[in-house]
Design an enzyme around this catalytic site. Structure first.
Site, PDB file in Angstrom:
ATOM      1  N   ASP A  65      12.741  91.273 -61.571  1.00 12.22           N
ATOM      2  CA  ASP A  65      14.034  90.331 -61.787  1.00 12.22           C
ATOM      3  C   ASP A  65      15.329  91.129 -60.839  1.00 12.22           C
ATOM      4  O   ASP A  65      14.881  92.369 -60.153  1.00 12.22           O
ATOM      5  CB  ASP A  65      14.438  89.902 -63.113  1.00 12.22           C
ATOM      6  CG  ASP A  65      14.990  91.211 -63.980  1.00 12.22           C
ATOM      7  OD1 ASP A  65      15.328  92.197 -63.417  1.00 12.22           O
ATOM      8  OD2 ASP A  65      14.971  91.113 -65.041  1.00 12.22           O
ATOM      9  N   VAL A  66      16.532  90.427 -61.161  1.00 14.19           N
ATOM     10  CA  VAL A  66      17.784  91.017 -60.237  1.00 14.19           C
ATOM     11  C   VAL A  66      17.835  92.532 -60.346  1.00 14.19           C
ATOM     12  O   VAL A  66      18.255  93.306 -59.658  1.00 14.19           O
ATOM     13  CB  VAL A  66      18.869  90.183 -60.704  1.00 14.19           C
ATOM     14  CG1 VAL A  66      20.030  90.634 -59.906  1.00 14.19           C
ATOM     15  CG2 VAL A  66      18.600  88.614 -60.251  1.00 14.19           C
ATOM     16  N   ASN A  89      14.464  84.543 -51.315  1.00 14.75           N
ATOM     17  CA  ASN A  89      14.227  83.169 -51.322  1.00 14.75           C
ATOM     18  C   ASN A  89      14.456  82.655 -52.885  1.00 14.75           C
ATOM     19  O   ASN A  89      14.747  81.651 -53.182  1.00 14.75           O
ATOM     20  CB  ASN A  89      12.733  82.802 -51.038  1.00 14.75           C
ATOM     21  CG  ASN A  89      12.358  81.463 -51.677  1.00 14.75           C
ATOM     22  OD1 ASN A  89      12.661  80.308 -51.130  1.00 14.75           O
ATOM     23  ND2 ASN A  89      11.552  81.520 -52.503  1.00 14.75           N
ATOM     24  N   TYR A 162      25.760  76.593 -58.416  1.00 13.03           N
ATOM     25  CA  TYR A 162      24.925  76.506 -57.304  1.00 13.03           C
ATOM     26  C   TYR A 162      25.492  76.222 -55.888  1.00 13.03           C
ATOM     27  O   TYR A 162      25.127  77.172 -55.120  1.00 13.03           O
ATOM     28  CB  TYR A 162      23.985  75.319 -57.777  1.00 13.03           C
ATOM     29  CG  TYR A 162      22.516  75.244 -56.630  1.00 13.03           C
ATOM     30  CD1 TYR A 162      21.560  76.058 -56.790  1.00 13.03           C
ATOM     31  CD2 TYR A 162      22.635  74.272 -55.577  1.00 13.03           C
ATOM     32  CE1 TYR A 162      20.400  76.018 -55.812  1.00 13.03           C
ATOM     33  CE2 TYR A 162      21.427  74.330 -54.548  1.00 13.03           C
ATOM     34  CZ  TYR A 162      20.680  74.958 -54.835  1.00 13.03           C
ATOM     35  OH  TYR A 162      19.534  74.993 -53.858  1.00 13.03           O
ATOM     36  N   LYS A 166      25.462  79.310 -52.884  1.00 11.16           N
ATOM     37  CA  LYS A 166      24.851  78.911 -51.614  1.00 11.16           C
ATOM     38  C   LYS A 166      25.974  79.004 -50.453  1.00 11.16           C
ATOM     39  O   LYS A 166      25.761  79.662 -49.387  1.00 11.16           O
ATOM     40  CB  LYS A 166      24.284  77.624 -51.484  1.00 11.16           C
ATOM     41  CG  LYS A 166      23.036  77.453 -52.609  1.00 11.16           C
ATOM     42  CD  LYS A 166      22.067  78.438 -52.283  1.00 11.16           C
ATOM     43  CE  LYS A 166      20.530  78.366 -52.858  1.00 11.16           C
ATOM     44  NZ  LYS A 166      19.710  79.306 -52.479  1.00 11.16           N
TER      45      LYS A 166
HETATM   46  C1  BGC Z   1      18.335  71.641 -54.410  1.00  7.91           C
HETATM   47  C2  BGC Z   1      17.620  70.362 -54.691  1.00  7.91           C
HETATM   48  C3  BGC Z   1      18.407  69.084 -53.887  1.00  7.91           C
HETATM   49  C4  BGC Z   1      18.749  69.435 -52.353  1.00  7.91           C
HETATM   50  C5  BGC Z   1      19.538  68.289 -51.695  1.00  7.91           C
HETATM   51  C6  BGC Z   1      18.651  71.749 -52.739  1.00  7.91           C
HETATM   52  O1  BGC Z   1      19.395  73.134 -52.482  1.00  7.91           O
HETATM   53  O2  BGC Z   1      17.867  72.748 -54.647  1.00  7.91           O
HETATM   54  O3  BGC Z   1      17.640  70.121 -55.834  1.00  7.91           O
HETATM   55  O4  BGC Z   1      17.596  68.033 -54.059  1.00  7.91           O
HETATM   56  O5  BGC Z   1      19.259  70.746 -52.250  1.00  7.91           O
HETATM   57  O6  BGC Z   1      20.746  68.056 -52.447  1.00  7.91           O
END
Ligand code: BGC
Length: 263
Positions: A65-66, A89, A162, A166
């Protein structure tokens, strides 16, 4: 275009399923020895390694893990002697409205998706620097592919941890590329859209799929192989002049199709 990764060693994190597994398969099929990293899913990672070995490739599965990134890279070098390609990834989602998102869910997603990719890149960079360019093996001293998402660009309500992770991966990737390209280390990213993986099953089937398709001009959900093919190209000398770029593998999702006939 012939792509060969003969004599190269690749490490793929989050390789037990989905995009990671498909990428590991593609790299192995091109001749790379592959380290399949997993966190909790040992059995599918071991099975994938066994399958690659049975088909004439070379692969091992290593759990980490991390907090165990340094040990993971040490074990990879012990097993195969070199490292030429990192596909960072591993990633996860813990969704919820921002107003009630727990600090744990914030930290976990940033920890795996962003800090995890940094720690893996740091470990790989140190190995690449030590190795230098391996003449006759690859034109670069090493290649890193950061798996991002269309949500490095597209805000995503209900997924603030999330999307922030990203967005961070994009700047992590480009800053590292600016910092180490002179050492002939190539760093790039991939931003997948909606891909048919186990994690996305509910969003990519039945009525939900029809809704999702409204966001995808090309008219289909992506397959893990769509992303794996891009990773294979970025890992190979065929993309030797590609530095600090993100490939959007998204069927046009990042073209904001909601604006067709609107706005
Ligand atoms: C997510 C998905 C999502 C897609 C488009 C991805 O980064 O992991 O769950 O469907 O983006 O929204």
């Amino acid at each position: 275009m012939q792509i060969s990764l003969d004599q190269q060693v690749a490490l793929v994190t989050g390789a037990s399923s989905g995009i990671g597994a498909a990428t590991a398969i593609a790299l192995a099929a091109a001749g790379a020895s592959v380290v399949l990293n997993y966190n909790s899913q040992a059995a599918p990672a071991e099975q994938l390694a066994a399958r690659i070995n049975a088909e004439g490739g070379r692969a091992i599965a290593i759990g980490a893990d991390v907090a165990q990134v340094e040990a993971l890279f040490a074990q990879a070098i012990e097993a195969f002697g070199f490292l030429d390609i990192l596909v960072a990834n591993s990633g996860l989602q813990k969704d919820g409205p921002a107003a009630s998102l727990s600090l744990d869910d914030w930290n976990r997603v940033i920890g795996v998706n962003l800090t995890g990719q940094f720690l893996c890149a740091r470990a790989a960079l140190n190995i690449f620097r030590r190795q230098g360019v391996r003449a006759g093996v690859s034109k670069a001293a090493g290649k890193i592919i950061h798996m991002s998402s269309v949500h490095q660009l597209i805000p995503w309500a209900g997924h603030v941890n999330y999307a922030a992770s990203k967005g961070g991966v994009d700047m992590l990737m480009r800053t590292l590329a600016q910092e180490v390209s002179q050492q002939r280390i190539r760093i790039n990213g991939i931003a997948p859209g909606a891909i048919r993986t186990a994690i996305n099953r509910t969003a990519t089937e039945g009525a939900a799929e029809q809704e999702l398709l409204k966001l995808i001009p090309y008219g289909r959900v992506g397959d893990p192989e769509d992303v794996a093919n891009a990773a294979l190209w970025l890992a190979s000398d065929a993309s030797d002049y590609v530095v600090g770029s993100t490939l959007f593998i998204d069927g046009g999702m990042s073209l904001y199709p909601e604006f067709r006939g609107n706005g």
